[in-house]
Design an enzyme around this catalytic site. Sequence first.
Site, mmCIF file in Angstrom:
data_model
loop_
_atom_site.group_PDB
_atom_site.id
_atom_site.type_symbol
_atom_site.label_atom_id
_atom_site.label_comp_id
_atom_site.label_asym_id
_atom_site.label_seq_id
_atom_site.Cartn_x
_atom_site.Cartn_y
_atom_site.Cartn_z
ATOM 1 N N CYS A 73 13.753 34.405 46.281
ATOM 2 C CA CYS A 73 14.045 34.510 47.712
ATOM 3 C C CYS A 73 15.464 34.054 48.019
ATOM 4 O O CYS A 73 15.856 32.944 47.640
ATOM 5 C CB CYS A 73 13.048 33.664 48.505
ATOM 6 S SG CYS A 73 13.296 33.747 50.296
ATOM 7 N N TYR A 317 -16.771 21.407 59.831
ATOM 8 C CA TYR A 317 -15.401 21.919 59.982
ATOM 9 C C TYR A 317 -15.397 23.372 59.476
ATOM 10 O O TYR A 317 -14.642 23.736 58.580
ATOM 11 C CB TYR A 317 -14.388 21.057 59.223
ATOM 12 C CG TYR A 317 -14.542 19.581 59.500
ATOM 13 C CD1 TYR A 317 -13.942 18.987 60.614
ATOM 14 C CD2 TYR A 317 -15.301 18.765 58.663
ATOM 15 C CE1 TYR A 317 -14.096 17.634 60.877
ATOM 16 C CE2 TYR A 317 -15.466 17.412 58.923
ATOM 17 C CZ TYR A 317 -14.860 16.852 60.030
ATOM 18 O OH TYR A 317 -15.021 15.512 60.294
ATOM 19 N N ASP A 383 -15.104 20.789 54.845
ATOM 20 C CA ASP A 383 -13.801 21.446 54.718
ATOM 21 C C ASP A 383 -12.918 20.985 55.873
ATOM 22 O O ASP A 383 -12.583 21.765 56.761
ATOM 23 C CB ASP A 383 -13.972 22.966 54.727
ATOM 24 C CG ASP A 383 -12.685 23.702 54.370
ATOM 25 O OD1 ASP A 383 -11.707 23.026 53.998
ATOM 26 O OD2 ASP A 383 -12.664 24.944 54.468
ATOM 27 N N CYS A 410 -7.497 20.196 51.645
ATOM 28 C CA CYS A 410 -6.181 20.820 51.592
ATOM 29 C C CYS A 410 -5.089 19.767 51.422
ATOM 30 O O CYS A 410 -3.924 20.107 51.272
ATOM 31 C CB CYS A 410 -5.922 21.676 52.826
ATOM 32 S SG CYS A 410 -6.105 20.804 54.389
#
Length: 453
Positions: A73, A317, A383, A410
């Site tokens: 990139c 969640y 989650d 996460c």
Amino acid sequence: MKKGQTAEGTVTAVEFPNKGQVQVDGEDGAVTVKNTISGQRVRFSVNKIRKGRAEGRLLEVLEPSPLETEPACPHFGQCGGCTWQNLPYEEQLKMKEAQVREMMDSAVKGDYVWEGIYPSPQKEAYRNKMEFSFGDEYKDGPMALGLHKRNSFYDIVSVEECRIVDGDFRKILSCTRRFAAESGLPYYHRMRHTGYFRHLLVRKAACTGEILVDLVTSTEGQADLEAWKEAILALPLEGTVAGILHTVNDSVADVIRDEGTTVLYGRNFIYEKLLGLTFQITAFSFFQTNSLGAEMLYETVRRYIGDTKDKVIYDLYSGTGTIAQILAPVARKVVGVEIVEEAVEAAVENAKLNGLENCSFWAGDVLKVIDSLGETPDFIVLDPPRDGVHPKALMKIADFGVEKMVYIACKPTSLARDLELLQGRGYQVERMCCVDLFPGTYHIETVAELKRK
């Protein structure tokens, strides 16, 4: 070391999430400098001293790491969206796995099975959603539309060659930036809280190819949105535009808030397919940003849960109910809880769409709703958002005494913290793995299976 001091040193290790440990020439101890890679020789300035430990801001890479390659990139280094595009993907995976494994080895009591890290099916163009911001690349510069410049709250980089999305995203971004510049209306200034153009939200389903485009503005002005809509529809896209929206947001916070959305074309949602099920995704509902990677993640969850025949499962969640519906076909009942009402509405519609009559969804905070669910589940899937589970909610969850839990994190530091409470309340980690949904970045999903002792 003193605040404001400039120094040089070599990066000896990188701790999660992206904290390079720099050994300074002639100094004892290490200085933490973000956005660095093991083996680099760097120059930095000390900007913080915390509990006797220095933190620095990267000024220059004097010598590259032997691990580094040329990033694909052209915006890499300027744009804050990616951090590790200058590393081969195999090295990214090694670094992520090593960081999480070290953290979990410290957090888990007793033996457990470490299953390693599963790579993303796509290394580039994997994102199905992007939120672009309007601004300028430097003070009083021309209008830009893209992502925040690295380490900057104000400056925006026009990322028209971004590699984590496909060509349709880039064409829509370029078209919208041109339209905004030609309109003569200003972008929304984050300090003065004045201006018109704020954000561009684009979603594209990986399996169906449907695209949703949403232009977010303030009410300070009125552009010819009919012309913008026609310009988007005229683009030579590989996918199909399913909806074009205009959302009004006068909040002073630099986040997208829906204070009223108008459908300019088509519908206000797209369809995506995962593991044989169909999901309706609106502009603001939560859905994993890497669709093909999400299939791997949910297959892992299904494998960790095991036999669900005649079982009651809580999906806490739950977002748009993806996990709930993947587990529902052979379960007796699945109950989802999600605080975002729009996501709950989407989950209900998705369950109808997939012909699942044993799913129910509650809108509200898990901490407040969990006492009203009415029965004791056999399994629980967690989650949570990035900050993990509220300690009081986690205690209530542990008090159900279910046979098995699966926790999807996460942010592994949140999982490590929550494991302390769960293990203290009688749960033991059986196995764990990582699933990479975010190539080019330091983010990683971690999945843990816990059983009651």
